[in-house]
Design a protein around this motif. Structure first.
Motif, PDB file in Angstrom:
ATOM      1  N   LEU A   7      -9.104 -11.337  36.592  1.00 24.41           N
ATOM      2  CA  LEU A   7      -8.430 -12.260  35.752  1.00 24.41           C
ATOM      3  C   LEU A   7      -8.363 -12.038  34.089  1.00 24.41           C
ATOM      4  N   PHE A   8      -9.356 -11.622  33.489  1.00 26.67           N
ATOM      5  CA  PHE A   8      -9.238 -11.308  32.091  1.00 26.67           C
ATOM      6  C   PHE A   8      -8.717 -10.012  31.756  1.00 26.67           C
ATOM      7  N   GLY A   9      -9.138  -8.976  32.680  1.00 23.92           N
ATOM      8  CA  GLY A   9      -8.467  -7.828  32.448  1.00 23.92           C
ATOM      9  C   GLY A   9      -6.946  -7.665  32.491  1.00 23.92           C
ATOM     10  N   THR A  10      -6.538  -8.367  33.416  1.00 24.69           N
ATOM     11  CA  THR A  10      -4.887  -8.519  33.616  1.00 24.69           C
ATOM     12  C   THR A  10      -4.313  -9.405  32.494  1.00 24.69           C
ATOM     13  N   LEU A  11      -4.926 -10.318  32.012  1.00 27.11           N
ATOM     14  CA  LEU A  11      -4.747 -11.082  30.868  1.00 27.11           C
ATOM     15  C   LEU A  11      -4.468 -10.081  29.579  1.00 27.11           C
ATOM     16  N   ALA A  12      -5.677  -9.321  29.403  1.00 23.39           N
ATOM     17  CA  ALA A  12      -5.562  -8.141  28.337  1.00 23.39           C
ATOM     18  C   ALA A  12      -4.316  -7.470  28.221  1.00 23.39           C
ATOM     19  N   THR A  13      -3.979  -6.834  29.455  1.00 25.27           N
ATOM     20  CA  THR A  13      -2.853  -6.143  29.822  1.00 25.27           C
ATOM     21  C   THR A  13      -1.625  -6.754  29.418  1.00 25.27           C
ATOM     22  N   LEU A  14      -1.672  -8.267  29.937  1.00 25.29           N
ATOM     23  CA  LEU A  14      -0.237  -8.797  29.758  1.00 25.29           C
ATOM     24  C   LEU A  14      -0.009  -9.117  28.270  1.00 25.29           C
ATOM     25  N   LEU A  15      -1.089  -9.582  27.571  1.00 22.86           N
ATOM     26  CA  LEU A  15      -0.906  -9.782  25.977  1.00 22.86           C
ATOM     27  C   LEU A  15      -0.734  -8.668  25.337  1.00 22.86           C
ATOM     28  N   ALA A  16      -1.200  -7.519  25.682  1.00 16.85           N
ATOM     29  CA  ALA A  16      -0.893  -6.233  24.958  1.00 16.85           C
ATOM     30  C   ALA A  16       0.477  -5.755  25.220  1.00 16.85           C
ATOM     31  N   ALA A  17       1.005  -5.984  26.457  1.00 20.38           N
ATOM     32  CA  ALA A  17       2.264  -5.299  26.748  1.00 20.38           C
ATOM     33  C   ALA A  17       3.337  -6.070  26.019  1.00 20.38           C
ATOM     34  N   LEU A  18       3.018  -7.586  26.176  1.00 18.11           N
ATOM     35  CA  LEU A  18       4.012  -8.542  25.161  1.00 18.11           C
ATOM     36  C   LEU A  18       4.037  -7.977  23.608  1.00 18.11           C
ATOM     37  N   CYS A  19       2.928  -7.795  22.991  1.00 16.46           N
ATOM     38  CA  CYS A  19       3.088  -7.293  21.687  1.00 16.46           C
ATOM     39  C   CYS A  19       3.530  -5.890  21.599  1.00 16.46           C
ATOM     40  N   THR A  20       3.298  -5.172  22.534  1.00 21.98           N
ATOM     41  CA  THR A  20       3.951  -3.765  22.503  1.00 21.98           C
ATOM     42  C   THR A  20       5.235  -3.951  22.520  1.00 21.98           C
ATOM     43  N   ARG A  21       5.760  -4.749  23.327  1.00 21.12           N
ATOM     44  CA  ARG A  21       7.106  -4.757  23.471  1.00 21.12           C
ATOM     45  C   ARG A  21       7.916  -5.292  22.241  1.00 21.12           C
ATOM     46  N   ALA A  22       7.188  -6.363  21.574  1.00 20.32           N
ATOM     47  CA  ALA A  22       7.345  -6.972  20.218  1.00 20.32           C
ATOM     48  C   ALA A  22       7.700  -5.941  19.161  1.00 20.32           C
ATOM     49  N   LEU A  23       6.787  -5.059  19.433  1.00 25.32           N
ATOM     50  CA  LEU A  23       6.790  -4.080  18.115  1.00 25.32           C
ATOM     51  C   LEU A  23       7.521  -2.607  18.753  1.00 25.32           C
ATOM     52  N   ALA A  24       8.271  -2.540  19.324  1.00 26.40           N
ATOM     53  CA  ALA A  24       9.054  -1.494  19.850  1.00 26.40           C
ATOM     54  C   ALA A  24       9.721  -0.739  18.862  1.00 26.40           C
ATOM     55  N   ASN A  25      10.467  -1.349  17.967  1.00 23.41           N
ATOM     56  CA  ASN A  25      11.265  -0.850  16.969  1.00 23.41           C
ATOM     57  C   ASN A  25      10.542  -0.665  15.605  1.00 23.41           C
ATOM     58  N   VAL A  26       9.079  -0.893  15.801  1.00 23.10           N
ATOM     59  CA  VAL A  26       8.205  -0.694  14.372  1.00 23.10           C
ATOM     60  C   VAL A  26       7.879   0.895  14.628  1.00 23.10           C
ATOM     61  N   PRO A  46      -1.766  -2.826  20.026  1.00 21.83           N
ATOM     62  CA  PRO A  46      -2.183  -4.031  20.711  1.00 21.83           C
ATOM     63  C   PRO A  46      -2.976  -3.488  21.986  1.00 21.83           C
ATOM     64  N   PRO A  47      -2.746  -2.511  22.559  1.00 27.26           N
ATOM     65  CA  PRO A  47      -3.483  -2.474  23.960  1.00 27.26           C
ATOM     66  C   PRO A  47      -4.927  -2.037  23.434  1.00 27.26           C
ATOM     67  N   VAL A  48      -5.140  -1.364  22.252  1.00 24.41           N
ATOM     68  CA  VAL A  48      -6.436  -0.946  21.906  1.00 24.41           C
ATOM     69  C   VAL A  48      -7.247  -2.287  21.613  1.00 24.41           C
ATOM     70  N   ILE A  49      -6.488  -3.122  20.686  1.00 24.51           N
ATOM     71  CA  ILE A  49      -7.082  -4.393  20.320  1.00 24.51           C
ATOM     72  C   ILE A  49      -7.467  -5.281  21.356  1.00 24.51           C
ATOM     73  N   PHE A  50      -6.527  -5.554  22.203  1.00 25.75           N
ATOM     74  CA  PHE A  50      -6.795  -6.565  23.149  1.00 25.75           C
ATOM     75  C   PHE A  50      -7.832  -6.145  24.144  1.00 25.75           C
ATOM     76  N   ASN A  51      -7.780  -4.719  24.575  1.00 32.65           N
ATOM     77  CA  ASN A  51      -8.612  -4.542  25.642  1.00 32.65           C
ATOM     78  C   ASN A  51      -9.974  -4.129  24.990  1.00 32.65           C
ATOM     79  N   GLY A  52     -10.246  -3.671  23.767  1.00 35.91           N
ATOM     80  CA  GLY A  52     -11.400  -3.678  23.139  1.00 35.91           C
ATOM     81  C   GLY A  52     -12.158  -5.143  22.909  1.00 35.91           C
ATOM     82  N   LEU A  53     -11.405  -6.159  22.772  1.00 34.53           N
ATOM     83  CA  LEU A  53     -11.869  -7.435  22.697  1.00 34.53           C
ATOM     84  C   LEU A  53     -12.354  -8.143  23.825  1.00 34.53           C
ATOM     85  N   ILE A  54     -11.254  -8.021  24.758  1.00 30.24           N
ATOM     86  CA  ILE A  54     -11.368  -8.866  26.223  1.00 30.24           C
ATOM     87  C   ILE A  54     -12.282  -7.970  26.833  1.00 30.24           C
TER      88      ILE A  54
END
Length: 174
Positions: free
Chosen positions: A78-97, A111-119
């Motif tokens: 549940l929570f590992g998948t949630l971390a990945t989903l949140l990270a992927a959404l933010c990663t996509r949002a930052l695609a042009n940065v 985002p993957p580093v932050i969300f996975n580190g925390l969750i």
């Protein structure tokens, strides 16, 4: 959803899962470097990457529970998948940065580093201690974030390589 987006997501999910299962000692546990997490940068290139990495993480965590290699158990499904989903959404949002004359998707790796580190750090803290402990949480969170950073550096290199290789870019952008 278009067929190509579904197929792309399925291929990414399969690659993610295969990489984790091929390296279980590095994919599960208190110290981990999931090399498959390099694929978490693919949402920068593909909308199907979002679904792919999320589904891949879910399948990997679920299979790990059944094989007994995932020490976090159903909590991680549940929570590992949630971390990945949140990270992927933010990663996509930052695609042009981008940094370095617009060539490197470094911001998308955060985002993957932050969300996975925390969750995942919180999951490991709870599973190790059976209760909340800030010291264990910080140690586990930093450990997970460090492993994730290694994988995300590979992901940034992968995105850069694809974007600077016209034939590969044509495949990804279709």
């Amino acid at each position: 959803m278009k067929t190509k987006k579904i197929v792309t997501g399925a291929v990414i999910a399969a690659l993610y899962t295969a990489l984790c299962l091929a390296l279980p000692a590095l994919s599960y546990g208190t110290v981990q470097v999931r090399f498959s997490e390099a694929l978490t940068l693919l949402p920068v290139l593909l909308p199907g990457g979002l679904m792919g990495v999320t589904l891949g993480c879910f399948l990997t965590n679920l299979v790990g529970v059944f094989l007994g290699t995932n020490i976090l158990g159903a909590l991680d499904v549940l929570f590992g998948t949630l971390a990945t989903l949140l990270a992927a959404l933010c990663t996509r949002a930052l695609a042009n940065v981008r940094v370095g004359k617009g060539r490197w998707a470094v911001a998308s790796a955060l985002p993957p580093v932050i969300f996975n580190g925390l969750i995942i750090g919180a999951e490991l803290c709870w599973c190790i201690m059976g209760q909340w402990n800030w010291g264990v949480f910080i140690a586990q969170g930093v450990s997970v974030a460090a492993g994730e950073a290694v994988a995300c550096v590979l992901g940034v290199l992968l995105v850069h390589y694809v974007e600077t290789t016209p034939r590969l870019l044509a495949i990804f952008r279709g």
